[in-house]
Design a protein around this motif. Sequence first.
Motif, short mmCIF file in Angstrom:
data_model
loop_
_atom_site.label_atom_id
_atom_site.label_comp_id
_atom_site.label_asym_id
_atom_site.label_seq_id
_atom_site.Cartn_x
_atom_site.Cartn_y
_atom_site.Cartn_z
N GLU A 161 8.49 1.91 6.60
CA GLU A 161 7.71 0.97 5.77
C GLU A 161 7.98 1.21 4.27
O GLU A 161 7.97 0.28 3.47
CB GLU A 161 6.21 1.03 6.08
CG GLU A 161 5.52 2.35 5.77
CD GLU A 161 5.51 3.31 6.96
OE1 GLU A 161 6.42 3.21 7.82
OE2 GLU A 161 4.62 4.18 7.04
N ILE A 162 8.27 2.46 3.94
CA ILE A 162 8.60 2.72 2.53
C ILE A 162 9.94 2.12 2.17
O ILE A 162 10.11 1.49 1.12
CB ILE A 162 8.59 4.24 2.26
CG1 ILE A 162 7.16 4.78 2.44
CG2 ILE A 162 9.07 4.55 0.85
CD1 ILE A 162 7.02 6.27 2.28
N VAL A 194 12.26 -4.49 -0.99
CA VAL A 194 11.65 -5.71 -1.52
C VAL A 194 11.52 -5.62 -3.04
O VAL A 194 11.84 -6.57 -3.77
CB VAL A 194 10.27 -5.95 -0.86
CG1 VAL A 194 9.50 -7.03 -1.61
CG2 VAL A 194 10.44 -6.32 0.60
N ALA A 195 11.10 -4.47 -3.51
CA ALA A 195 10.96 -4.31 -4.96
C ALA A 195 12.32 -4.45 -5.65
O ALA A 195 12.43 -5.07 -6.71
CB ALA A 195 10.33 -2.94 -5.27
N MET A 196 13.35 -3.92 -5.01
CA MET A 196 14.69 -4.07 -5.58
C MET A 196 15.10 -5.54 -5.62
O MET A 196 15.70 -6.01 -6.59
CB MET A 196 15.71 -3.28 -4.76
CG MET A 196 15.63 -1.78 -4.96
SD MET A 196 16.85 -0.97 -3.88
CE MET A 196 16.73 0.72 -4.42
N HIS A 197 14.73 -6.22 -4.57
CA HIS A 197 15.04 -7.65 -4.48
C HIS A 197 14.42 -8.41 -5.66
O HIS A 197 15.08 -9.22 -6.32
CB HIS A 197 14.51 -8.17 -3.13
CG HIS A 197 14.32 -9.64 -3.04
ND1 HIS A 197 15.33 -10.51 -2.67
CD2 HIS A 197 13.23 -10.42 -3.26
CE1 HIS A 197 14.87 -11.76 -2.68
NE2 HIS A 197 13.58 -11.73 -3.03
N ASN A 230 0.81 -1.21 0.00
CA ASN A 230 0.00 0.00 0.00
C ASN A 230 0.85 1.28 0.00
O ASN A 230 0.63 2.21 0.78
CB ASN A 230 -0.95 -0.02 1.21
CG ASN A 230 -2.17 0.84 0.94
OD1 ASN A 230 -2.34 1.35 -0.18
ND2 ASN A 230 -3.01 1.02 1.94
N ILE A 231 1.80 1.28 -0.90
CA ILE A 231 2.70 2.43 -1.01
C ILE A 231 2.79 2.83 -2.48
O ILE A 231 2.81 1.97 -3.36
CB ILE A 231 4.09 2.04 -0.45
CG1 ILE A 231 4.05 2.14 1.08
CG2 ILE A 231 5.20 2.92 -1.00
CD1 ILE A 231 5.14 1.44 1.77
#
Length: 466
Positions: free
Chosen positions: A398-399, A405-408, A384-385
């Motif tokens: 949280e951001i 995670v997205a980079m991962h 939700n970001i």
Amino acid sequence: MHVEKWDKCLSFIKEHIPEQSFNTWFTPVIPIRLEGQILTIQVPSQFFYEWLEENYVHILHEAVNLVIGPNGKIEYSVIMDNGSEANQPYTVNVGGNSGGFNKTRVNGYDKYKNPHFMQELARDSNLNPNYQFDNYIEGDCNRLARSAGFAVSKKPGITSFNPFMVYGGVGLGKTHLIQAIGNEIKRKHPEKYVFYVSSEKFTNQFIDALKSNSLQEFIAYYRNVDVLMLDDVQFLKDKEKTQEIFFHIFNHLHQSGKQIIMTSDRSPKDLSGLQERLVSRFKWGLTADIQKPDFETRIAIIKKKLQADGILITDQIIEYLAYSVNTNIRELEGVIISMIAHASLTNVEVDLELAKTILKNIVADIDSEVSIDYIQKTVGEFFNISIDDLKAKTRKKEIVIARQVAMHFAKDYTNHSLKSIGYHFGGRDHSTVIYALQSVSDMIDANSKFKYSIEELRKKLKLKNS
Ligand code: ADP
Ligand code: MG
């Protein structure tokens, strides 16, 4: 005697024009005779004669005036230099200092039959009727080019957008746009002769014309056009002769208030291998660029194409496509066309899996299954970001986690380098990406809830069946 006189003319001319032009246009000229006050010079072709006539007539008059006297005249002898029946040189007389001048065709090219390239061209515009304004989706990426193009179509040759030059990367809609202009002009001004040609074809026609000794017809043909569209002018790079002839045609058309429209894959200032004087002409009118379409525009384009084919595909798939193919509209279309083909051949509904398979087979440089954009969107939604926050400087915990995670996933499922991944996340450094990868792997080990989230996300992305 005549040689001497001509040499004197030459030294006068040489002082007054650039050396390059002098070498090109005057060194090939051969003085033939002097009869009374008429100096006859031989030039290698009809084109050559016309060129001299258009560009150097004044300086020639002055030279002749000086060397032979006020009643001096120049007569041209034009060589027809292949083995056709019109083989003998023929002459064209040009008055001396009278201002206007007479041309008398002694043995003219009028006899010439239509050379093949003209038959081929007939009065066809070479336009694809599918390229129209109403199926050309407008977005920030093409707004200026589109609206300027529309203005041109209303008043070809009359607006200050002459020439009108559209530039942009491959597959971004240059050809579609200029052909839409052409189609529109034909509708609004049926009397105008609109002619589209790729620079490659133009070059080949020119070479053919040289070979078949029909340069004159080639030039006459192009001079007769009301709206000339030359696609992909970057192709003329280093083709000196073709540029020369295009320059000639360009000037003629422009002076006669005819519209010229061109495209190029780069901006005029980056067009290397093109003569400066030609490039500077390109800048006379309006130059408008087309950029890569943004997400909303891509969605709109996909919907338009699907609608045209009467195919229903879910919004989820449309979004997936729009996220995954973000460079080139042609590729996007390729994917849509295959999907449509699939759907109609197999009667199978296109689901996300099928869409992904098709995408993978078609889009060569997306060899991972999804793009960074798509990962960012999915991860963002999960936590939700917003995507903007993922790319922003914010260090809210949280951001930061979502971003890492997205980079991962970007590292795992795309072929982007660490540097490129960093770039896609607000221009971060590659060491930040390394740090993110390490943090995510640490958290997976340390926190089972987090590990579970990662697995959920993995499923959501449907990236790995393991
Ligand atoms: P370019 O000449 O810049 O390489 P094209 O004009 O050939 O690109 O466009 C590639 C494909 O994408 C064409 O089939 C064209 O119809 C389509 N296309 C490009 N831009 C748009 C747009 N704004 N709206 C709809 N279709 C587009
Ligand atoms: Mg094109």
